[in-house]
Design a protein around this motif. Sequence first.
Motif, PDB file in Angstrom:
ATOM      1  N   ALA A  64       0.806  -1.224   0.000  1.00 24.49           N
ATOM      2  CA  ALA A  64       0.000   0.000   0.000  1.00 24.49           C
ATOM      3  C   ALA A  64       0.837   1.272   0.000  1.00 24.49           C
ATOM      4  O   ALA A  64       0.468   2.268  -0.621  1.00 24.49           O
ATOM      5  CB  ALA A  64      -0.918   0.006   1.221  1.00 24.49           C
ATOM      6  N   LEU A  65       1.964   1.267   0.686  1.00 18.69           N
ATOM      7  CA  LEU A  65       2.672   2.518   0.936  1.00 18.69           C
ATOM      8  C   LEU A  65       3.473   3.054  -0.242  1.00 18.69           C
ATOM      9  O   LEU A  65       4.116   4.092  -0.124  1.00 18.69           O
ATOM     10  CB  LEU A  65       3.544   2.397   2.184  1.00 18.69           C
ATOM     11  N   ASN A  98      10.555  10.891   0.894  1.00 17.52           N
ATOM     12  CA  ASN A  98       9.436  11.476   0.137  1.00 17.52           C
ATOM     13  C   ASN A  98       8.095  11.169   0.778  1.00 17.52           C
ATOM     14  O   ASN A  98       7.228  12.040   0.868  1.00 17.52           O
ATOM     15  CB  ASN A  98       9.448  10.983  -1.307  1.00 17.52           C
ATOM     16  N   MET A  99       7.908   9.940   1.213  1.00 21.36           N
ATOM     17  CA  MET A  99       6.613   9.586   1.779  1.00 21.36           C
ATOM     18  C   MET A  99       6.409  10.203   3.160  1.00 21.36           C
ATOM     19  O   MET A  99       5.298  10.613   3.497  1.00 21.36           O
ATOM     20  CB  MET A  99       6.419   8.078   1.805  1.00 21.36           C
ATOM     21  N   TYR A 103       3.385  12.643   4.517  1.00 16.63           N
ATOM     22  CA  TYR A 103       2.748  12.454   5.826  1.00 16.63           C
ATOM     23  C   TYR A 103       2.796  13.754   6.637  1.00 16.63           C
ATOM     24  O   TYR A 103       1.793  14.170   7.213  1.00 16.63           O
ATOM     25  CB  TYR A 103       3.472  11.314   6.564  1.00 16.63           C
ATOM     26  N   GLU A 104       3.949  14.380   6.675  1.00 14.24           N
ATOM     27  CA  GLU A 104       4.108  15.620   7.446  1.00 14.24           C
ATOM     28  C   GLU A 104       3.351  16.781   6.812  1.00 14.24           C
ATOM     29  O   GLU A 104       2.788  17.619   7.525  1.00 14.24           O
ATOM     30  CB  GLU A 104       5.590  15.937   7.605  1.00 14.24           C
ATOM     31  N   GLU A 105       3.329  16.856   5.475  1.00 13.06           N
ATOM     32  CA  GLU A 105       2.575  17.917   4.796  1.00 13.06           C
ATOM     33  C   GLU A 105       1.085  17.846   5.113  1.00 13.06           C
ATOM     34  O   GLU A 105       0.391  18.851   5.065  1.00 13.06           O
ATOM     35  CB  GLU A 105       2.784  17.831   3.278  1.00 13.06           C
ATOM     36  N   HIS A 106       0.609  16.658   5.441  1.00 15.83           N
ATOM     37  CA  HIS A 106      -0.800  16.477   5.799  1.00 15.83           C
ATOM     38  C   HIS A 106      -0.985  16.420   7.316  1.00 15.83           C
ATOM     39  O   HIS A 106      -1.970  15.891   7.807  1.00 15.83           O
ATOM     40  CB  HIS A 106      -1.356  15.239   5.096  1.00 15.83           C
TER      41      HIS A 106
END
Length: 170
Positions: A64-65, A98-99, A103-106
């Motif tokens: 999924a990730l 990147n992932m 996560y942090e941007e959201h």
Amino acid sequence: MGKQIFYRGALTSCNYACSYCPFSKRTMTKAQRSKDETALWKFVEARKLETEKHAVQIVPYGEALIHEYYWRALAELSKIEAEEYTGCQTNLSFSVENMLKVYEEHQGRKEKLRLWCTFHPSMTSVEAFVEQCHKLQLAGISFCVGMVGNPEKIPALLELRKKLPDSIYL
């Protein structure tokens, strides 16, 4: 801790090609991925209505990730007050930097994120997998490591144990 909720979703594909795994032999169409994303967000919205303490673990039939929408959903889940933690099983085959940025941007709460990282010795080296784990450690992400129990791969498992810090559960 409150109740534990496991989410499978509609995902049935993986970017790895392990000989023993049925999901590595499948690819999903854009429409199927869209259906998976819709189901995931429906699940997230339902969790927002929970008042009882709970934890969510995403355990997909595949990887999924590698899909950004899962990282956005994990971030959203982590913001739910009743959510004690949220996690996902993963093969770590993506850019951790990147992932985690997604996560942090959201506004994902890193202290609630838990990953179950599965080592696939036929798909990646011990060194590359350990490097991915190191990036998670540096970012302060809680995780554990596992591997499919193939007796032929015990030497790789033992090498992995030597190269991971003792503090990482394997």
